[in-house]
Motif scaffolding. Structure first.
Motif, PDB file in Angstrom:
ATOM      1  N   SER A  97      23.213  95.166 -13.361  1.00  0.00           N
ATOM      2  CA  SER A  97      23.749  94.312 -14.424  1.00  0.00           C
ATOM      3  C   SER A  97      24.038  95.048 -15.724  1.00  0.00           C
ATOM      4  CB  SER A  97      22.753  93.173 -14.707  1.00  0.00           C
ATOM      5  OG  SER A  97      21.492  93.702 -15.077  1.00  0.00           O
ATOM      6  N   SER A 115      17.006  87.720  -3.977  1.00  0.00           N
ATOM      7  CA  SER A 115      17.207  87.809  -5.419  1.00  0.00           C
ATOM      8  C   SER A 115      16.687  89.142  -5.924  1.00  0.00           C
ATOM      9  CB  SER A 115      16.479  86.669  -6.138  1.00  0.00           C
ATOM     10  OG  SER A 115      16.619  86.767  -7.543  1.00  0.00           O
ATOM     11  N   ASP A 121      21.296  86.593  -7.050  1.00  0.00           N
ATOM     12  CA  ASP A 121      21.819  87.302  -5.897  1.00  0.00           C
ATOM     13  C   ASP A 121      22.334  88.685  -6.287  1.00  0.00           C
ATOM     14  OD1 ASP A 121      22.894  87.120  -2.988  1.00  0.00           O
ATOM     15  OD2 ASP A 121      24.621  87.789  -4.160  1.00  0.00           O
ATOM     16  N   ASN A 124      26.259  89.100  -6.261  1.00  0.00           N
ATOM     17  CA  ASN A 124      26.912  88.415  -7.384  1.00  0.00           C
ATOM     18  C   ASN A 124      26.707  89.170  -8.694  1.00  0.00           C
ATOM     19  OD1 ASN A 124      27.830  86.374  -5.720  1.00  0.00           O
ATOM     20  ND2 ASN A 124      26.107  85.002  -6.164  1.00  0.00           N
ATOM     21  N   VAL A 127      29.130  92.144  -8.585  1.00  0.00           N
ATOM     22  CA  VAL A 127      30.539  91.746  -8.700  1.00  0.00           C
ATOM     23  C   VAL A 127      30.893  91.387 -10.140  1.00  0.00           C
ATOM     24  CG1 VAL A 127      32.220  89.973  -8.041  1.00  0.00           C
ATOM     25  CG2 VAL A 127      30.770  91.036  -6.302  1.00  0.00           C
ATOM     26  N   MET A 128      29.960  90.807 -10.868  1.00  0.00           N
ATOM     27  CA  MET A 128      30.208  90.450 -12.270  1.00  0.00           C
ATOM     28  C   MET A 128      30.542  91.670 -13.120  1.00  0.00           C
ATOM     29  SD  MET A 128      27.228  87.560 -12.809  1.00  0.00           S
ATOM     30  CE  MET A 128      27.427  87.565 -14.590  1.00  0.00           C
ATOM     31  N   ARG A 152      24.882  87.124   4.642  1.00  0.00           N
ATOM     32  CA  ARG A 152      25.811  87.393   3.535  1.00  0.00           C
ATOM     33  C   ARG A 152      27.150  87.895   4.054  1.00  0.00           C
ATOM     34  NH1 ARG A 152      21.304  89.400   0.599  1.00  0.00           N
ATOM     35  NH2 ARG A 152      21.015  88.372  -1.421  1.00  0.00           N
TER      36      ARG A 152
END
Length: 213
Positions: A97, A115, A121, A124, A127-128, A152
């Motif tokens: 992140s 998680s 996740d 996710n 991908v952000m 997944r």
């Protein structure tokens, strides 16, 4: 987004490593490589990433030399001309992140934890990090599927255009997907296993598979 759902030991990771080499050599940018755990990351970095970079003569001069931990060439990061390969485990939310990245290589996603700690996740979160690159990003998700309905890679594949790998029959040339239901063998003699063409019915033995692929 490229999704590859396939059996074990069929070259899924190797395809991703070849793409990694292409990024370094031809389309530099920040690439995030995610393994299921930090332990797998360390092992993968030493046994697959380091040989890729040191033994490919076109890539070797582009990557920062490993002289010290601050050199830009460590277990978790390989800096190169125009970009950086950043590696992390799916169980490490900090690595998922932080820095924006143009490319994501998510390996064996069905083995990721549900998680990353309490951050959500792992896929996710990763991908952000590509949001700022819009049409210039590429995401490669790959895995052997584990549990149907809770996988997944299965979910990602069903969201895709669901292409399959077709091969030609060596006898009639008809293209088709190799499925377990069309593998036949003499009872009690598994060594006689062969693929039965869905079009002409001719059997192709194991020795013919390389040519079909």
């Amino acid at each position: 987004r490229v999704v590859l759902m396939a059996g074990a030991q069929l070259g899924k990771t190797e395809a991703g490593l070849n793409w990694t080499g292409y990024v370094i050599g031809h389309a530099p940018g920040t690439l995030l490589l995610i393994m299921p755990s930090l332990d797998m990351l360390r092992r993968n970095s030493k046994t697959r990433i380091d040989p890729l970079l040191s033994e490919t003569r076109q890539l070797r001069p582009l990557v920062v030399e490993a002289k010290s931990r601050e050199s830009g060439n460590t277990i978790a990061q390989k800096d190169f001309v125009g970009g950086s390969l950043i590696m992390t485990g799916a169980n490490a939310p900090t690595g998922l992140s932080s820095t924006p990245c143009r490319y994501i290589f998510a390996d064996e996603v069905d083995r990721y934890p549900a998680s990353a700690d309490a951050e959500g996740d792992p896929v996710n979160l990763a991908v952000m990090r590509t949001a700022t690159f819009r049409g210039r990003k590429k995401i490669y998700l790959v895995s052997t599927p584990v549990i149907a309905g809770a996988s997944r890679i299965e979910k990602a594949y069903l969201e895709s255009d669901q292409r399959k790998y077709f091969v030609p029959c060596p006898h009639c040339g008809e293209f088709q997907v190799i499925t377990w239901g069309h593998i036949v063998w003499d009872e009690g003699k598994p060594e006689t296993a062969a693929f039965c063409c869905q079009s002409c019915g001719v059997l192709s033995p194991e020795a013919a598979k390389a040519g079909m692929l």
